[in-house]
Design a protein around this motif. Structure first.
Motif, PDB file in Angstrom:
ATOM      1  N   HIS A 399       5.504   3.720  -4.626  1.00 33.17           N
ATOM      2  CA  HIS A 399       4.607   2.587  -4.883  1.00 33.17           C
ATOM      3  C   HIS A 399       3.658   2.862  -6.039  1.00 33.17           C
ATOM      4  O   HIS A 399       3.115   1.935  -6.636  1.00 33.17           O
ATOM      5  CB  HIS A 399       3.805   2.277  -3.620  1.00 33.17           C
ATOM      6  N   LYS A 463       3.187  -3.693  -0.161  1.00 35.05           N
ATOM      7  CA  LYS A 463       2.771  -3.743   1.246  1.00 35.05           C
ATOM      8  C   LYS A 463       3.922  -4.172   2.154  1.00 35.05           C
ATOM      9  O   LYS A 463       3.884  -3.936   3.358  1.00 35.05           O
ATOM     10  CB  LYS A 463       1.597  -4.714   1.396  1.00 35.05           C
ATOM     11  N   ASP A 541      -2.197   0.544   2.468  1.00 33.43           N
ATOM     12  CA  ASP A 541      -1.078   1.021   1.665  1.00 33.43           C
ATOM     13  C   ASP A 541      -0.643   2.386   2.206  1.00 33.43           C
ATOM     14  O   ASP A 541      -1.211   2.898   3.181  1.00 33.43           O
ATOM     15  CB  ASP A 541      -1.430   1.075   0.183  1.00 33.43           C
TER      16      ASP A 541
END
Length: 804
Positions: A399, A463, A541
């Protein structure tokens, strides 16, 4: 239980023979050997712990393979004590270990140093001095891995301060340089005017002292430098000449410590191999078969590495050839210990064959299925915590790019071994790399039961993966799903109805309160609900998830960054200095000012071949594994020092660890500079392992020969500059790589000539002249080996301290 009889202890052991915290050995079926382990629990009475019914006489242990519950009837054959010699001295002796620590082989009674040697093997002695003088009862400060309080040998380092930046400022600003030089000369008691070359040594030493280094210049060459930078008729150097000389010395040190690093990306190593698959790999047994292809075990013929070949039918797959190749590209971009590694691929007429690292533990889904069918999980909460921690670490790394998996589910998480809790995330066919301005995914994908509410609004972000990981956690806790419409559908309803109802539950309802959730800790349930928050803005997260207190409750025993590994990374960083001609190691002819200063137009220049050399070892670290036990320990180190939970090491954090080990400030900055190949302040998994394992790999001829074959794509027995550039050169630095390549061949020429002169001084001259013409064009296998296997200098083993 095959394999146990020969190693079975003479005494039949039971649970009451063990204590919590004791070092033991546990038998691993999948690895067919004994593994070091630590006792985490002894249960003499039937009890319930972590939501599980534990029978009496059970022992819980933790090894490199993960958490293992040993039941009463297996204790005697699965566990054994660490052998101790009765002749060891009293445990009251200084540095004495606990009741079952591994002891020094020299019978001094002290614990061995923790961690790995520079050869990536466990230590068998307590310290360097004891190893050098067995039986003398002499020990150094580092005995047993202890890190005694001591005054540093160099000035203390503010970790937010960069000595490199200070050095750059001195070189850039004449006024700043003059001020620093004044201070150095004042400390040495010398004026900055009219000094002979003999009198300059002490002030120059003082100039370099804040950087924790010594001058190391031969008298004859110091005299040459003074003559180069101007002296009066009486042989004395004036103020202007002294300042120029000081700048030259600092420029050379800068050039040596921080050479130009050419960008190398491990993603560039994953290429199509145009040779026939069977020519390079021996096909083994079939591991699995699906609608679109077959998975085989294969052996790489040159290196002997065991790998996996996934052959995907082009005609049967629901992915186009371009999509299959895109998935390979996605995997190649993700350099993390918990993401499956792809080595290369073959584009055949009917198949695309991917060569990947093996995972022998099956899918995580297999574990969930056992819980679903039997009602009893084949794992405990520590296992679940470890799996989720690794999954979230992989997501944190992905991410940060930002890279979205989109199809995270238990079928796409593989266990490395049957007895292991180590995992690899797989299947990146739907993954998407976001561009800097992109807010949502360009296309929607995934598996219905793992999709987040925002997917149905076509607003997928990173997410979304956290939600999917939350569903996986729910699977592991219950064997069921948090959002699931009635199945089979009621009379008169079809699958479309079921899908619609399931989507409504995902969007509008809270997770089903399954009774099995009560068997798990309150903290585990708390994290689950946070990960399944329908508001993705409130959903944590991956990094925030890893900060949850549930993970600290199952913290693993901290690994040790040992003296041996520290020696390797420090030596790796010094390759640029050890493999080039610098102002401090050659006495040049008079008048050769440009070579003596090591500069061009007053600016530092790079060492000639450090980037090439280190790039080759980055390839070796990516393609070939060291012993599995060493790899497990390196992985533990990497994740332990990733205190920011980013899936990579912060160069700033690593610098602090290295200073704690006893390295000087500049030495620590040099290590971080050398490891950070992409110049982004982050050190990836392969960048770290390349530095830690280079010493072992460079002595592995099979691995080196296989690397040579990777470069020698046309199989002519020669590696050219173009061959190296094709594999190593990052797209961003093609031109810089092109300029650097000839230096490597010059270095090989020096090595070859040196070797030949040692063996045939009187007959070699003619051959040397011929070789000098050819060496800059190519290197053969022998030259390639010799280049990588040159002897390297290591910092003394008692000059560094282990860090946990």
């Amino acid at each position: 239980m095959a394999g146990y009889s020969e190693a079975k202890p003479a005494k039949v052991l039971a649970a009451n023979d063990f204590v919590v915290g004791e070092n033991v050995e546990v038998w691993s079926n999948s690895r067919n050997k004994w593994l070091p382990a630590v006792v985490h629990g002894v249960y003499l009475q039937a009890t319930t712990t972590e939501g599980f019914d534990v029978p009496p006489g059970s022992v819980k242990v933790l090894s490199e393979a993960g958490v293992k519950w040993v039941l009463a009837d297996s204790v005697a054959v699965v566990l054994r004590k660490v052998a101790l010699e009765e002749s060891f001295p009293s445990k009251e002796a200084k540095g004495a270990p606990g009741p079952s620590a591994r002891l020094c082989k020299n019978n001094c009674g002290r614990a061995v140093q923790p961690g790995l040697t520079r050869g990536l093997k466990p230590y068998d002695t307590c310290c360097k001095r004891c190893a050098q003088s067995p039986g003398s009862n002499e020990h150094d400060e580092n005995c047993g891995g202890r890190h005694p309080d001591r005054s540093p040998s160099v000035p203390s380092l503010d970790l937010q301060q960069s000595l490199r930046s200070e050095l750059e400022a001195m070189l850039k600003e004449p006024a700043a340089l003059e001020e620093i030089v004044k201070g150095a000369f004042a400390r040495s008691g010398k004026p900055i005017e009219r000094l002979s070359w003999e009198e300059l040594r002490e002030p120059l030493e003082a100039l370099l002292q804040p950087f924790g280094v010594h001058l190391g210049v031969k008298d004859r060459f110091l005299e040459h430098l003074c003559q180069t930078h101007g002296q009066d008729e009486d042989g004395l150097m004036d103020r202007k000449g002294i300042l120029v000389l000081c700048k030259t010395v600092l420029q050379d040190r800068y050039r040596s410590w921080f050479p130009e690093i050419l960008p190398v990306s491990t993603a560039n190593f994953v290429k199509q191999n145009r040779r026939p698959l069977e020519e390079l790999y021996t096909m083994g047994k079939k591991l699995g078969e699906g609608s679109f292809g077959t998975v085989y075990e294969v052996d790489h013929k040159l290196s002997g590495e065991r790998r996996v070949c996934k052959k995907i039918w082009k005609t049967k797959s629901d992915m186009t050839s371009q999509q299959i190749l895109q998935e390979i590209g996605n995997m190649a971009m993700l350099d993390h210990p918990n993401v499956i590694k792809v080595f290369e691929y073959f584009d055949e007429p009917n198949f695309v064959s991917q060569i990947m690292e093996p995972c022998y533990g099956g899918e995580l889904q297999d574990k969930v299925n056992v819980l679903r069918k039997t009602g009893k999980a084949p794992y405990d909460e520590a296992f679940v915590c470890d799996v989720m921690k690794q999954t979230l670490r992989a997501l944190a790394f992905m991410h940060k790019k930002p890279f979205l998996h989109k199809d995270l589910k238990p079928q796409n998480i593989m266990l490395v071994d049957q007895d292991s809790s180590s995992i690899k995330v797989i299947d990146f066919g739907l993954a998407e790399l976001f561009n800097p301005q992109q807010k949502f995914a360009n296309f929607i994908g995934g598996t219905r039961l793992y999709m987040a509410p925002e997917v149905f609004r076509q607003q997928m972000t990173i997410k979304t993966d956290i939600w999917s990981a939350g569903v996986i956690l729910y699977n592991l806790m219950t064997g069921d799903f948090p959002f699931l419409a009635q199945w089979p559908p009621p009379k008169g309803k079809d699958e479309a109805w079921w899908e619609e109802q399931t989507i409504l539950k995902i969007k509008n309802e809270q997770p089903v309160r399954n009774p099995s959730l009560n068997k798990w800790s309150a903290q585990c349930n708390d994290l689950l609900l946070r990960m399944l928050d329908k508001d993705d803005a409130l959903r944590p997260d991956a990094t925030q998830c890893l900060e949850h207190p549930w993970f600290s409750g199952y913290s693993e025993i901290p690994p040790t960054l040992s003296v041996g590994v520290l020696q390797c990374v420090e030596s790796y960083a010094r390759m640029s200095e050890l493999r080039k001609v610098t102002v401090f190691c050659k006495c040049l002819p008079r008048g050769s000012t440009s070579r003596a200063t090591g500069s061009q137009g007053g600016r530092p220049v790079a060492g000639p071949d450090s980037s090439v050399f280190q790039g080759i070892f980055l390839l070796l670290a990516h393609q070939y594994e060291v012993q599995k036990s060493a790899l497990v320990e390196l992985r533990a180190l990497f994740t332990h020092f990733d205190v920011r939970n980013q899936g990579c090491l912060s160069a700033q954090d690593l610098k602090g660890v290295l200073v704690k080990s006893g390295m000087g400030g500049v030495a620590a900055e040099r290590v971080c500079h050398a490891l950070d190949r992409r110049r982004d302040g982050q050190i990836t998994w392969t960048e770290f392992t390349a530095a830690a394992m280079w010493y072992v790999v460079c002595r592995n001829n099979k691995a080196i020969d296989a690397a040579f074959a990777t470069f020698d794509s046309d199989q002519d027995g020669r590696v050219t500059a173009k061959d190296l550039q094709m594999v190593l050169a990052d797209v961003r630095g093609q031109e810089a790589w092109r300029k650097q390549m000839p230096h490597m061949f010059e270095e090989m020429e020096k090595q070859e000539i040196s070797s030949l002169r040692r063996t045939a001084r009187d007959t070699v001259r003619g051959f040397v002249q011929l070789f000098k013409k050819e060496a800059t064009k190519y290197a053969n296998l022998d030259q390639f080996r010799q280049y990588l296997q040159q002897n390297m200098d290591f910092r003394a083993g008692d000059a560094l301290y282990a860090v946990t």
